[in-house]
Design a protein around this motif. Structure first.
Motif, mmCIF file in Angstrom:
data_model
loop_
_atom_site.group_PDB
_atom_site.id
_atom_site.type_symbol
_atom_site.label_atom_id
_atom_site.label_comp_id
_atom_site.label_asym_id
_atom_site.label_seq_id
_atom_site.Cartn_x
_atom_site.Cartn_y
_atom_site.Cartn_z
ATOM 1 N N LEU C 27 41.050 50.315 50.698
ATOM 2 C CA LEU C 27 42.120 49.737 49.889
ATOM 3 C C LEU C 27 43.384 50.570 50.005
ATOM 4 C CD1 LEU C 27 39.992 48.964 46.702
ATOM 5 C CD2 LEU C 27 40.813 47.303 48.404
ATOM 6 N N ASP C 28 44.506 49.881 50.024
ATOM 7 C CA ASP C 28 45.785 50.559 50.117
ATOM 8 C C ASP C 28 46.319 50.748 48.699
ATOM 9 O OD1 ASP C 28 48.073 51.658 51.118
ATOM 10 O OD2 ASP C 28 49.047 49.739 51.501
ATOM 11 N N LEU C 29 46.304 51.962 48.203
ATOM 12 C CA LEU C 29 46.781 52.245 46.842
ATOM 13 C C LEU C 29 47.835 53.332 46.912
ATOM 14 C CD1 LEU C 29 43.473 52.367 44.745
ATOM 15 C CD2 LEU C 29 45.251 50.628 44.619
ATOM 16 N N PRO C 30 49.096 52.947 47.057
ATOM 17 C CA PRO C 30 50.157 53.949 47.219
ATOM 18 C C PRO C 30 50.200 54.904 46.024
ATOM 19 C CG PRO C 30 50.978 51.731 47.682
ATOM 20 C CD PRO C 30 49.608 51.570 47.101
ATOM 21 N N GLY C 31 50.474 56.142 46.315
ATOM 22 C CA GLY C 31 50.587 57.142 45.259
ATOM 23 C C GLY C 31 49.259 57.672 44.768
ATOM 24 N N SER C 32 48.202 57.423 45.520
ATOM 25 C CA SER C 32 46.876 57.847 45.072
ATOM 26 C C SER C 32 46.718 59.362 45.087
ATOM 27 C CB SER C 32 45.791 57.276 45.992
ATOM 28 O OG SER C 32 45.635 55.904 45.793
ATOM 29 N N VAL C 33 45.904 59.835 44.160
ATOM 30 C CA VAL C 33 45.392 61.197 44.241
ATOM 31 C C VAL C 33 43.894 61.110 44.521
ATOM 32 C CG1 VAL C 33 47.148 62.296 42.822
ATOM 33 C CG2 VAL C 33 45.169 61.239 41.722
ATOM 34 N N TYR C 34 43.340 62.225 44.990
ATOM 35 C CA TYR C 34 41.978 62.213 45.511
ATOM 36 C C TYR C 34 41.093 63.131 44.686
ATOM 37 C CZ TYR C 34 44.238 59.737 49.224
ATOM 38 O OH TYR C 34 44.946 58.792 49.914
ATOM 39 N N LEU C 35 39.985 62.550 44.245
ATOM 40 C CA LEU C 35 39.041 63.277 43.404
ATOM 41 C C LEU C 35 37.894 63.793 44.258
ATOM 42 C CD1 LEU C 35 38.015 63.998 40.517
ATOM 43 C CD2 LEU C 35 37.064 61.702 40.392
ATOM 44 N N THR C 36 37.490 65.010 43.975
ATOM 45 C CA THR C 36 36.301 65.531 44.637
ATOM 46 C C THR C 36 35.567 66.427 43.647
ATOM 47 O OG1 THR C 36 35.459 66.612 46.621
ATOM 48 C CG2 THR C 36 37.448 67.528 45.661
ATOM 49 N N PHE C 37 34.306 66.706 43.947
ATOM 50 C CA PHE C 37 33.472 67.433 42.985
ATOM 51 C C PHE C 37 32.899 68.711 43.590
ATOM 52 C CE2 PHE C 37 33.387 63.023 41.628
ATOM 53 C CZ PHE C 37 33.601 63.126 40.259
ATOM 54 N N VAL C 38 33.024 69.810 42.829
ATOM 55 C CA VAL C 38 32.266 71.016 43.155
ATOM 56 C C VAL C 38 30.843 70.754 42.679
ATOM 57 C CG1 VAL C 38 31.974 73.487 42.697
ATOM 58 C CG2 VAL C 38 34.281 72.486 42.815
ATOM 59 N N ARG C 39 29.887 70.946 43.552
ATOM 60 C CA ARG C 39 28.498 70.616 43.214
ATOM 61 C C ARG C 39 27.632 71.865 43.229
ATOM 62 N NH1 ARG C 39 27.612 65.147 43.189
ATOM 63 N NH2 ARG C 39 29.394 63.917 43.891
ATOM 64 N N SER C 40 26.606 71.828 42.447
ATOM 65 C CA SER C 40 25.745 73.005 42.316
ATOM 66 C C SER C 40 25.048 73.325 43.634
ATOM 67 C CB SER C 40 24.689 72.768 41.237
ATOM 68 O OG SER C 40 23.833 73.902 41.175
ATOM 69 N N ALA C 105 35.470 68.822 38.572
ATOM 70 C CA ALA C 105 36.199 67.734 39.225
ATOM 71 C C ALA C 105 37.578 68.242 39.615
ATOM 72 C CB ALA C 105 36.323 66.539 38.286
ATOM 73 N N ILE C 106 37.943 68.023 40.861
ATOM 74 C CA ILE C 106 39.249 68.464 41.360
ATOM 75 C C ILE C 106 40.041 67.235 41.795
ATOM 76 C CG2 ILE C 106 40.448 69.745 43.170
ATOM 77 C CD1 ILE C 106 38.068 71.629 43.296
ATOM 78 N N VAL C 107 41.273 67.161 41.346
ATOM 79 C CA VAL C 107 42.151 66.063 41.757
ATOM 80 C C VAL C 107 43.299 66.659 42.556
ATOM 81 C CG1 VAL C 107 43.530 64.105 40.974
ATOM 82 C CG2 VAL C 107 41.575 64.873 39.607
ATOM 83 N N ALA C 108 43.552 66.112 43.742
ATOM 84 C CA ALA C 108 44.585 66.678 44.610
ATOM 85 C C ALA C 108 45.397 65.567 45.265
ATOM 86 C CB ALA C 108 43.945 67.566 45.671
#
Lengths: 157, 273, 768
Positions: C27-40, C105-108
C-alpha cells in the motif's frame, strides 16, 4: 549512490543507499510492488526476477550490483496488448495460484526455466522449482502450469 | 532484512581490488555474486564497512582447457560451469556438482570463487576439487601463486587466502573418468547432511567427503584401502576414519559416520570402482 | 445448464499474474513511519533493565516505547477457559517468557533507521529456569507464572471408566508426538494504520477475520467500533495463524492514534517464525482395544497440549481433538482427556485443521499398530470398523453427531485408485529381494468437523440500476477463491453472467458483520448466506415485476438464460435486472437488495481416505514420497478446480508434517528453526503430483449440500504418510517412528529395532 538500470524496458535512475537490496529498490524506489519478500535467507524465491534474462533472487542482489543490468519483473511480462503471456495464462487455466504471494516469483522462475529448457519433464520442473516455496497449492497446479506453458504434457490426472 | 550501512566500490580490475583490500584491511570484503556474504549481512551476522564488488570482472568468467587442466575463472557462475561444454567433456564431475549447488536462481548468480573462498565444509564444490586433485590460483600484492586444494581449506569458514589476496582461478586435472556423487539432504535445496564424491583419475581413485568435519576433506583411509587393492565395499567401511563430524538435529555423530560409509560405497559403485 | 460443479477458472487471477496482488506492505501511504520490535533473545528471564536511550538519540527515530508507555490492557483469556494469571502483555513487562517476545516498539522515519535502531537498544536479562518440555512443565517444578501457582491452563476429561479395556482380547498402547510446526503463510503478519480526517482509525491488516480485528482494536484502544475501519487488501495466506489479533497489531493501532501519522509494520520471516503462532504441539498417549478378529471396542486418548508461553487458541485445541476422538469408526467406548500447559516457547494457535489432524493422527497410527498386532491387513481392519452409511446421523461416544457419510465408499475407491493389492505384492517382492530401497504403503481414513464454532455469517446481494450485481460477504478470503465461487452461486440463482458480479469482502465499512475465513467454514456458511441472499433478491424482484406487469406474483418467472423476468407464457415482454433495480428505487428510494444473517445450522463432517506410497532407503533413513492418493468427500462440490486446489495444498502441508517439518528448540529454549533455511518447509522437489478424487455425499445441513474442504487434505494426509513410513520398515522390527520421519529418525528407529521389539509397548489382556 546513483544507481541506474533498465526495469521492464524503462531506464530507471535513482539515488539510493549502497545497502539497498534489489528487491527493496524495485518495490520502494521504482514502485513496482508485484515482487514480494517471503524470507530472509534466499530460500523462498518470492522475490525472483529476471536479471539479464536469468532468474535471480532479488533479495540477495544489491541494487548497486545490478546497475547497468536489465531487470524484468512480473509487471513486465504481459503481452503488449495487455493479454496474459503463455505462462501467465497457464497459471490461470491450471489454477496455479491461490493467495498469490509466491506467484510472481514462481512465474519468473518458470519463465527462466522454460527459456533454458523449453520441453521439461515433470521432474525437471519440480527440481527446477526447488528454490521457490508455496504454501497454498502443494505445487501440483504450479507444476501443471509450467508443463502446460511448455506445451508438453498433461498431468497424470 | 536490511544490512548495516557500508561503502560500496566497484573494482574495475583485479589489481584495483587488491589495492583496495590492502588499503582497507579487515574492514573490507570482496563481493562476487554475493550469495554467501549478503545473506550473512542481511541477518547482521557480518557487518563489513566496505564492499569491493568484483562481480563485473568478466575476464574472470571462463571455463577453458589448458595443458591437461580444466581452468575455471573465479567469477564463473555455477550455472555457467554446469553448462560449460568444456567442463562437461573434460571434468564432468565438476560440471555436475556445480549444477547441484543451491537452486537455479542461486546458480545464476553465485560464483565458483565466492563459494569456495567462503570455506563452508557443507559446500559441495570443494569436495570435487579435493577428489580431482585441483588447485587454486590466487593473486595478491606480490603477484600470483597457486595453492593445492589440500592446503586451501584451513578450518571452519577459514581458507588460505591472505586479507589482500583475490581468488582468480580454480583448476583441476582433466578427468574424463567415471565418478559418483552422493548427497544426503532432507530437501533438495538443503546443504548436505553428508555428501561423498568419488572419481577415477590418472592417479587412482579420489574420494572426498562433505560436512564430515570443520573442512571439506579427502576420505584418506578409503583412498589408501583402494590403492592397496581393497574392493569398493570393503574400502567404504573406512569412510569415517579421520573425520570429525558435528552433531545437530539433522544427524548425530554416529549417524553421519554411518552415512559417510553408505554414500562412499554408493559413489564408488557409480564410479565403477 | 447449471454453472455449479464446473471448473470455472478464477476471476481473481489476472491481477496477481500481471502486477501482483496488493498486500498490506504494497500500500502507498505517504508520510508513513515504520514500526519494529526489539524481541527477547532469552526464553525465560527477568528484565533487569531496558535501555532505549541510544535508540531514542538516533536521527530519524520518532518514538521508542516500552509496555509502561502504552497503558494497554493485557490480552484476554481464550473464551474465558484459560488461566487469568497467564495473559500476555502488549510488550513484555518484567519477565520475558519466550525467544521472540516483543519488548520494545521502535518507530522510525524509514525501514533502514528502524532496523539500525533495533541494535541500539540494550536489554539486561537475569535468566530464569527454562521450561521447554511440556511433560516437565506439567510437573510444576518451575513456573512460568508464579501467581498462577501452576503451568496448567486448561483441562478436559471425558471418561474415567476403570474397566474400559477389560473386555478386550488385545490392547495396544502408543505414545505419539504430534510435533510443533510453523504455519508459514508466504506473507507474514503485516499492518498499516492511520487516522482519517474525520477522526477514525483506518487499519489495513493481513488477517483472516477483519471484523475480529476491528473489535479487538476498538476494545484495546478504547474506541467505539464505528471509529475503527479495518480493510484487508490481498492476504498472502493464513492457515489459521492469522485468524486472531496479535499484540503487535494493537501496538500498530496505538501508535497511529498517538503519533497521528501513518504507521506500518511488516514482520520479517525471522520474526514471523517466532511471533506468528505455531501449530499442533501435542504429546498423545493412546490405548486401543478389541478382539483378535479385528473389532475395535474401546479407545482412549490423553493429550498433553503445549500452549507455548501465553495461552492462545492453541490452549483449547484439545477441545476440537476431543470432538473427533473416535474418528470414522464405530467404537462403543471412547474416552478423551487433556491437559494444556505453558512452556517457554512461541504461543501455539490454530493451524490448518486445528485439533482435528491431531485426533486423526492418533487414531490412524494406532489402527495400524493394532492391525499389525493382530496380523490383519490395515485396510481390512478399517473396513471392519468404519461406521456404515446407513447409520447416520451417528452419535459418537464423545457426543459428536456426524451428519452423513459413506466411509466405505471412500476407502474402497482409494484402494482401487492406488491399486492396493498390486502395491502389497510389489512390497512383498521388494522385501524378499533385500533391496535397501523398501516400499511402504500407508492408509488414513478420516472424518473431520467443519464450521465447528457456532458463528453465523453475513451475506448480501444488491442489484444496481445498470444491472451489475454487488455481493457482500462476511468471510474474507486469502487465496480460497471466494470471488469466483460466490459469483458462481449468485449467477446460478439470478441468471446473470459472472462478469457482471462484483464480490466485496474484507472492509468493515462496506460489510457490516462477518466472522471470517477459518475452520473450513466459508462455503457452507458464508457461501450459503450469499446464496440465500440471492434467492431472496430474486423473490423481491418477482414482487416488483408483478407490480410492473400488473400480473399475479405466482405467474412471474425468472428466465435464467437471459437474466430477465416475464409473465408466464409471454416471454417477449420482459424486465431485466437493471430495470427492476430502477423500479425498486423509483418505488421507495431503496435499492433492489437482500441481506442475510445466516445462523449456523451446525457443523458438517467431511471424510475420506488417503493412501501414501513411499520408498525408504533403509541404509540412510531417507524417505521419498512416490504417490499420494486422496479420496475426499466434502458433500456437493461447487467448483472442482478450487476444491482440488484446497486438497492439493492440504496434502502438501500434511505430508510435510509427517515427513519434514518441525519447530525445534534447544533445552535453553533457543529456536533452531527460525528461518526458511533451517525450517524444512517442503518444496516441489520433495513431492509428486497428487491423485485426487471426490465422492459427493451431500449434507442435509445447508441448501448447497456442501461441507468444508479447506482442511481435509491436511487431516487425511499426515497419518497416511506416517503409516507408510512405519510400514516400509516394519519388517525390520520397527514398531513406530516419531514424526517428522527425517532420515536420522528413521535410521535410529531401524537401528534400535531389537528382536524383543514387539513386547515393548504392547499390553495384552491379563498381562497388564
Amino acid at each position: 549512490m546513483k544507481v541506474a538500470m533498465t526495469v521492464n524496458g524503462t531506464l530507471e535512475s535513482h539515488d539510493v543507499e549502497a545497502r539497498t537490496l534489489l528487491v527493496d529498490y524495485l518495490r520502494n524506489v521504482v514502485g513496482l510492488t508485484g515482487t514480494n519478500i517471503g524470507c530472509d535467507t534466499t530460500s523462498c524465491g518470492a522475490c525472483t526476477v529476471l536479471l539479464n534474462g536469468q532468474s535471480v533472487k532479488s533479495c540477495t542482489v544489491l541494487a548497486a550490483q545490478a546497475a547497468g543490468d536489465d531487470i524484468t519483473t512480473i509487471e513486465g511480462l504481459a503481452l503488449e496488448d495487455g493479454r496474459l503471456n503463455p505462462v501467465q495464462q497457464a497459471f490461470q487455466e491450471c489454477h496455479g495460484l491461490q493467495c498469490g504471494y509466491c506467484t510472481p516469483g514462481m512465474v519468473m522462475a518458470i519463465t527462466s526455466l522454460l527459456t533454458e529448457n523449453p520441453h521439461p519433464t515433470e521432474e525437471d520442473v519440480r527440481v527446477g522449482l526447488e528454490g521457490n516455496l508455496c504454501r497454498c497449492t502443494g505445487y501440483h497446479n504450479i507444476v501443471a502450469s509450467a508443463l502446460a506453458a511448455s506445451g508438453v504434457v498433461e498431468m497424470h490426472q | 532484512m536490511i544490512p548495516a550501512s557500508f561503502d560500496y566500490v566497484r573494482a574495475e580490475s583485479v589489481d584495483e581490488a587488491i589495492g583496495l583490500l590492502s588499503e582497507h584491511g579487515d574492514d573490507a570484503k570482496l563481493l562476487a555474486g554475493g550469495h554467501s556474504l549478503l545473506p550473512l549481512m542481511k541477518l547482521r551476522l557480518a557487518q563489513p564497512a566496505m564492499l569491493i564488488d568484483i562481480g563485473h570482472l568478466r575476464e574472470l568468467s571462463y571455463v577453458k582447457e589448458e595443458k591437461g587442466y580444466v581452468c575455471v575463472g573465479a567469477l564463473t557462475r555455477h550455472h555457467d560451469l554446469a553448462n560449460s561444454l568444456v567442463a562437461r567433456a573434460s571434468a564432468p564431475v565438476l560440471a555436475h556438482v556445480a549444477g547441484q549447488i543451491g537452486d537455479p536462481q542461486v546458480r545464476h548468480r553465485g560464483t565458483i570463487g565466492g563459494s569456495i573462498a567462503h570455506g563452508d565444509p557443507a559446500s559441495d564444490l570443494p569436495a570435487a576439487l579435493l577428489a580431482l586433485g585441483g588447485s587454486l590460483v590466487v593473486q595478491g600484492p606480490n603477484g600470483i601463486r597457486e595453492i593445492d586444494a589440500n592446503d586451501f581449506f584451513l578450518s571452519f569458514f577459514e581458507v588460505a587466502l591472505t586479507p589482500e589476496e583475490v581468488l582468480i582461478e580454480v583448476r583441476v586435472p582433466r578427468s574424463e573418468g567415471q565418478w559418483g556423487f552422493e548427497k544426503l539432504t532432507k530437501r533438495a535445496m538443503d546443504w548436505a547432511i553428508v555428501g561423498a564424491l568419488a572419481v577415477r583419475t590418472s592417479n587412482g581413485v579420489g574420494v572426498a567427503l562433505i560436512n564430515m568435519g570443520p573442512v571439506p576433506m579427502h576420505a584418506r583411509a578409503v583412498e589408501a584401502a583402494l590403492a592397496s587393492g581393497a574392493n569398493a565395499s570393503d574400502a567404504a567401511q573406512h569412510a569415517a576414519e579421520g573425520t570429525e563430524p558435528s552433531a545437530d538435529f539433522n544427524g548425530s555423530v554416529a549417524y553421519r559416520r554411518h552415512v559417510a560409509k553408505v554414500l562412499v560405497g554408493r559413489a564408488l559403485k557409480t564410479a565403477g570402482v | 445448464m447449471s454453472i455449479l460443479g464446473n471448473r470455472v477458472v478464477r476471476r481473481e487471477d489476472p491481477k496477481f499474474l500481471t502486477v501482483g496482488g496488493t498486500y498490506v506492505a504494497d500500500l502507498d501511504l505517504p508520510g508513513s513511519v515504520y514500526l519494529t520490535f526489539v524481541r527477547s533473545s532469552m526464553a525465560h528471564a527477568k528484565l533487569l533493565s531496558v535501555d532505549t536511550s541510544g535508540a531514542k538519540a538516533m536521527p530519524g527515530v520518532v518514538a521508542v516505547y516500552t509496555n509502561d508507555d502504552l497503558g494497554i490492557a493485557r490480552m484476554p483469556t481464550i473464551m474465558g477457559m484459560t488461566n487469568e494469571a497467564m495473559t500476555q502483555p502488549m510488550l513484555a513487562s518484567g519477565t520475558v517468557r519466550y525467544v521472540g517476545e516483543p519488548i520494545v516498539a521502535i518507530v522510525a522515519e524509514s525501514r533502514e533507521i528502524a532496523a539500525d535502531a533495533l541494535e541500539a537498544v540494550v536489554v539486561e536479562y537475569e535468566p530464569l529456569t527454562v521450561v521447554i518440555d511440556p511433560a516437565e512443565a506439567r510437573k510444576d517444578n518451575d513456573l512460568l507464572f508464579p501467581d498462577a501457582g501452576t503451568n496448567t491452563t486448561f483441562t478436559l476429561d471425558f471418561g474415567g471408566d476403570e474397566a474400559l479395556f477389560d473386555d478386550c482380547e488385545v490392547v495396544v498402547e502408543l505414545t505419539l508426538i504430534n510435533q510443533r510446526v510453523a504455519p508459514c503463510p508466504m506473507e507474514g503478519r503485516s499492518a498499516a494504520a492511520h487516522m482519517t480526517k474525520d477522526g477514525r482509525l483506518e487499519f489495513n491488516s493481513a488477517t483472516q477475520a477483519p471484523h475480529g480485528v476491528r473489535d479487538g482494536l476498538a476494545g484495546f484502544l478504547g474506541l467505539e467500533p464505528d471509529k475503527v475501519h479495518v480493510v484487508t487488501p490481498d492476504v498472502g495466506g493464513g492457515f489459521g495463524a492469522k485468524a486472531s489479533v496479535y499484540p503487535e497489531d494493537i501496538v500498530v493501532g496505538w501508535c497511529a492514534v498517538h503519533l497521528g501519522r501513518p504507521v506500518r509494520w511488516t514482520e520479517t520471516r525471522s520474526e514471523s517464525m517466532l511471533g506468528l503462532g505455531h501449530g499442533r504441539a501435542q504429546l498423545q498417549h493412546v490405548r486401543m482395544g478389541g478382539t483378535r478378529g479385528g473389532v475395535i471396542s474401546a479407545y482412549r486418548i490423553d493429550v498433553l497440549q503445549d500452549c507455548g508461553a501465553y495461552p492462545a487458541f492453541g490452549a483449547v485445541l484439545p477441545f476440537m481433538t476431543r470432538v473427533m476422538t473416535s474418528g470414522p469408526y464405530k467404537i462403543p467406548k471412547a474416552e478423551f482427556g487433556s491437559v494444556s500447559v505453558v512452556t517457554n516457547s512461541t504461543p501455539t494457535t490454530a493451524y490448518r485443521g486445528a485439533g482435528r489432524p491431531e485426533a486423526t493422527a492418533a487414531i490412524e497410527r494406532t489402527m495400524d499398530v493394532f492391525a499389525r498386532e493382530i496380523e490383519m491387513d490395515p485396510a481390512e481392519l478399517r473396513r471392519r470398523n468404519l461406521i456404515g452409511k446407513d447409520e447416520f446421523p451417528y452419535t459418537t461416544p464423545t457426543e459428536t453427531v456426524y451428519d452423513v457419510g459413506d466411509y466405505h465408499q471412500a476407502l474402497e475407491l482409494a484402494l482401487e485408485v492406488a491399486g492396493y493389492d498390486e502395491l502389497r505384492a510389489k512390497q512383498a517382492r521388494r522385501r524378499a529381494s533385500g533391496d535397501p530401497i523398501q516400499i511402504g504403503i500407508g492408509l488414513s481414513c478420516y472424518v473431520e468437523i467443519t464450521n465447528g464454532l457456532p458463528d453465523g455469517e453475513f451475506g448480501a446481494v444488491e442489484v444496481r440500476p445498470d444491472g451489475k450485481i454487488i455481493v457482500r460477504t462476511g468471510t474474507s478470503p486469502h487465496g480460497q477463491g471466494h470471488v469466483t465461487a460466490w459469483s458462481m452461486l449468485v449467477a446460478e440463482q439470478m441468471g446473470v453472467p459472472i462478469e457482471d458480479i462484483e464480490v466485496i469482502y474484507g472492509d468493515t465499512d462496506v460489510v457490516p458483520r462477518g466472522a471470517g475465513t477459518m475452520g473450513s467454514r466459508s462455503l457452507q456458511i458464508g457461501g450459503a448466506a450469499v446464496n440465500q441472499a440471492a434467492v431472496d433478491v430474486v423473490e423481491k424482484a418477482k414482487d416488483l415485476a408483478a407490480d410492473l406487469f400488473e400480473a399475479d406474483r405466482e405467474d412471474i418467472v425468472l428466465d435464467k438464460s437471459n437474466a430477465s423476468f416475464h409473465v408466464i407464457g409471454t416471454p417477449a415482454v420482459s424486465k431485466s435486472w437493471g430495470e427492476l433495480a430502477k423500479a425498486a428505487v423509483a418505488k421507495d428510494g431503496n435499492p433492489l437488495f437482500a441481506e442475510v444473517d445466516l445462523a449456523s445450522p451446525g457443523p458438517t463432517f467431511p471424510f475420506g481416505t488417503h493412501i501414501s506410497v513411499v520408498e525408504v532407503d533403509v541404509e540412510t533413513g531417507k524417505v521419498t514420497l512416490l504417490r499420494h492418493i486422496a479420496v475426499d468427500d466434502a458433500g456437493r462440490i461447487l467448483n472442482p478446480l478450487l476444491a482440488e486446489g484446497q486438497v492439493h495444498g492440504g496434502i502438501a502441508q500434511g505430508v510435510a508434517q509427517a515427513l519434514l517439518e518441525e519447530v525445534v528448540y534447544d533445552p535453553d529454549g533457543n529456536p533452531l528453526t527460525s528461518t526458511f533455511a533451517d525450517y524444512s518447509f517442503i518444496s516441489a522437489a520433495e513431492l509428486p503430483s497428487f491423485e485426487t478424487r471426490f465422492t459427493e455425499t451431500p449434507t442435509p445441513i445447508n441448501a448447497l449440500g456442501a461441507k468444508g474442504i479447506g482442511e481435509s487434505g491436511t487431516i487425511g494426509s499426515t497419518p497416511a504418510l506416517h503409516n507408510a513410513v512405519c510400514d516400509a520398515v516394519a519388517h525390520l522390527g520397527v514398531r513406530h517412528v516419531d514424526m517428522p520421519t527425517t532420515p536420522i529418525r528413521v535410521w535410529n528407529a531401524i537401528n534400535d529395532a531389537a528382536p524383543h521389539h514387539d513386547a515393548k509397548n504392547t499390553t495384552k489382556k491379563g498381562g497388564r
